[in-house]
Design a protein around this motif. Structure first.
Motif, short mmCIF file in Angstrom:
data_model
loop_
_atom_site.label_atom_id
_atom_site.label_comp_id
_atom_site.label_asym_id
_atom_site.label_seq_id
_atom_site.Cartn_x
_atom_site.Cartn_y
_atom_site.Cartn_z
N TYR A 39 14.87 181.02 29.61
CA TYR A 39 15.06 179.71 30.25
C TYR A 39 14.83 178.59 29.23
N GLU A 40 13.76 178.68 28.47
CA GLU A 40 13.45 177.65 27.48
C GLU A 40 14.51 177.60 26.38
N ALA A 41 15.01 178.74 25.96
CA ALA A 41 16.05 178.76 24.93
C ALA A 41 17.33 178.12 25.46
N ALA A 42 17.68 178.41 26.71
CA ALA A 42 18.87 177.80 27.31
C ALA A 42 18.71 176.29 27.40
N ARG A 43 17.53 175.84 27.80
CA ARG A 43 17.26 174.40 27.87
C ARG A 43 17.38 173.77 26.48
N SER A 44 16.92 174.48 25.47
CA SER A 44 17.01 173.96 24.09
C SER A 44 18.46 173.79 23.68
N VAL A 45 19.29 174.78 23.97
CA VAL A 45 20.71 174.69 23.62
C VAL A 45 21.34 173.48 24.30
N ILE A 46 21.10 173.32 25.58
CA ILE A 46 21.67 172.20 26.32
C ILE A 46 21.14 170.86 25.79
N THR A 47 19.86 170.79 25.52
CA THR A 47 19.26 169.56 25.00
C THR A 47 19.86 169.18 23.66
N ILE A 48 20.03 170.16 22.78
CA ILE A 48 20.61 169.89 21.46
C ILE A 48 22.03 169.35 21.62
N GLU A 65 23.18 178.24 31.14
CA GLU A 65 22.04 178.34 32.05
C GLU A 65 21.87 179.74 32.65
N THR A 66 22.96 180.46 32.82
CA THR A 66 22.86 181.79 33.44
C THR A 66 22.71 182.91 32.43
N CYS A 67 22.77 182.60 31.15
CA CYS A 67 22.58 183.63 30.14
C CYS A 67 21.11 184.06 30.14
N THR A 68 20.88 185.35 30.25
CA THR A 68 19.51 185.87 30.26
C THR A 68 19.19 186.68 29.00
N ASP A 69 20.15 186.77 28.10
CA ASP A 69 19.94 187.53 26.87
C ASP A 69 19.32 186.62 25.81
N LEU A 70 18.04 186.84 25.56
CA LEU A 70 17.30 185.97 24.64
C LEU A 70 17.91 185.98 23.24
N HIS A 71 18.36 187.13 22.79
CA HIS A 71 18.96 187.23 21.45
C HIS A 71 20.19 186.32 21.34
N THR A 72 21.05 186.37 22.34
CA THR A 72 22.25 185.52 22.35
C THR A 72 21.86 184.04 22.36
N LEU A 73 20.93 183.68 23.21
CA LEU A 73 20.49 182.29 23.29
C LEU A 73 19.91 181.81 21.97
N GLU A 74 19.15 182.66 21.32
CA GLU A 74 18.57 182.28 20.02
C GLU A 74 19.65 182.11 18.96
N GLN A 75 20.76 182.82 19.08
CA GLN A 75 21.87 182.63 18.15
C GLN A 75 22.62 181.34 18.44
N TRP A 76 22.62 180.93 19.69
CA TRP A 76 23.32 179.70 20.07
C TRP A 76 22.59 178.45 19.61
N ILE A 77 21.29 178.51 19.42
CA ILE A 77 20.53 177.30 19.03
C ILE A 77 21.03 176.72 17.71
N PRO A 78 21.11 177.50 16.61
CA PRO A 78 21.63 176.90 15.37
C PRO A 78 23.11 176.52 15.48
N LYS A 79 23.87 177.27 16.29
CA LYS A 79 25.27 176.90 16.49
C LYS A 79 25.37 175.54 17.20
N ALA A 80 24.46 175.29 18.13
CA ALA A 80 24.48 174.02 18.87
C ALA A 80 24.26 172.84 17.93
N ILE A 81 23.51 173.06 16.88
CA ILE A 81 23.23 171.99 15.91
C ILE A 81 24.48 171.61 15.13
N LYS A 82 25.35 172.59 14.87
CA LYS A 82 26.52 172.37 14.03
C LYS A 82 27.83 172.27 14.80
N ALA A 83 27.85 172.63 16.07
CA ALA A 83 29.10 172.74 16.83
C ALA A 83 29.82 171.40 16.96
N ASP A 84 31.15 171.46 16.86
CA ASP A 84 31.97 170.27 17.10
C ASP A 84 32.18 170.07 18.60
#
Length: 91
Positions: A39-48, A65-84
């Motif tokens: 949940y916290e990782a998903a919130r981080s992605v959205i916030t970024i 928000e519905t992703c429950t795979d922590l590994h996937t969410l953790e991969q999305w965090i750095p992508k969220a920083i760079k995504a167009d």
């Protein structure tokens, strides 16, 4: 008589009811911790994404928000920083 205070008499009951219940509690606790981290990782992605001024479609927000795979969410965090675009997370 309450089951919680009953002292089981047979070895079978002591082994499978008493211990199983405690193991179940621990599994439940771990599952809860894992859900909390996801949940916290998903919130981080959205916030970024939102803090970068990117607009999330309802579909994209729901997918994050519905992703429950922590590994996937953790991969999305750095992508969220760079995504167009928010959809770049999923490529």
């Amino acid at each position: 008589m309450s089951v919680g205070t009953y002292e089981w008499q047979s070895d079978f009951a002591r082994k499978y009811v008493g211990i199983g219940r405690e193991e179940g509690r621990e599994e439940g606790r771990e599952e809860g911790r894992e859900e909390g981290r996801a949940y916290e990782a998903a919130r981080s992605v959205i916030t970024i994404l939102e803090s970068r001024g990117l607009t999330l479609t309802p579909h994209t927000r729901r997918r994050i928000e519905t992703c429950t795979d922590l590994h996937t969410l953790e991969q999305w965090i750095p992508k969220a920083i760079k995504a167009d675009t928010p959809e770049d997370l999923f490529t």
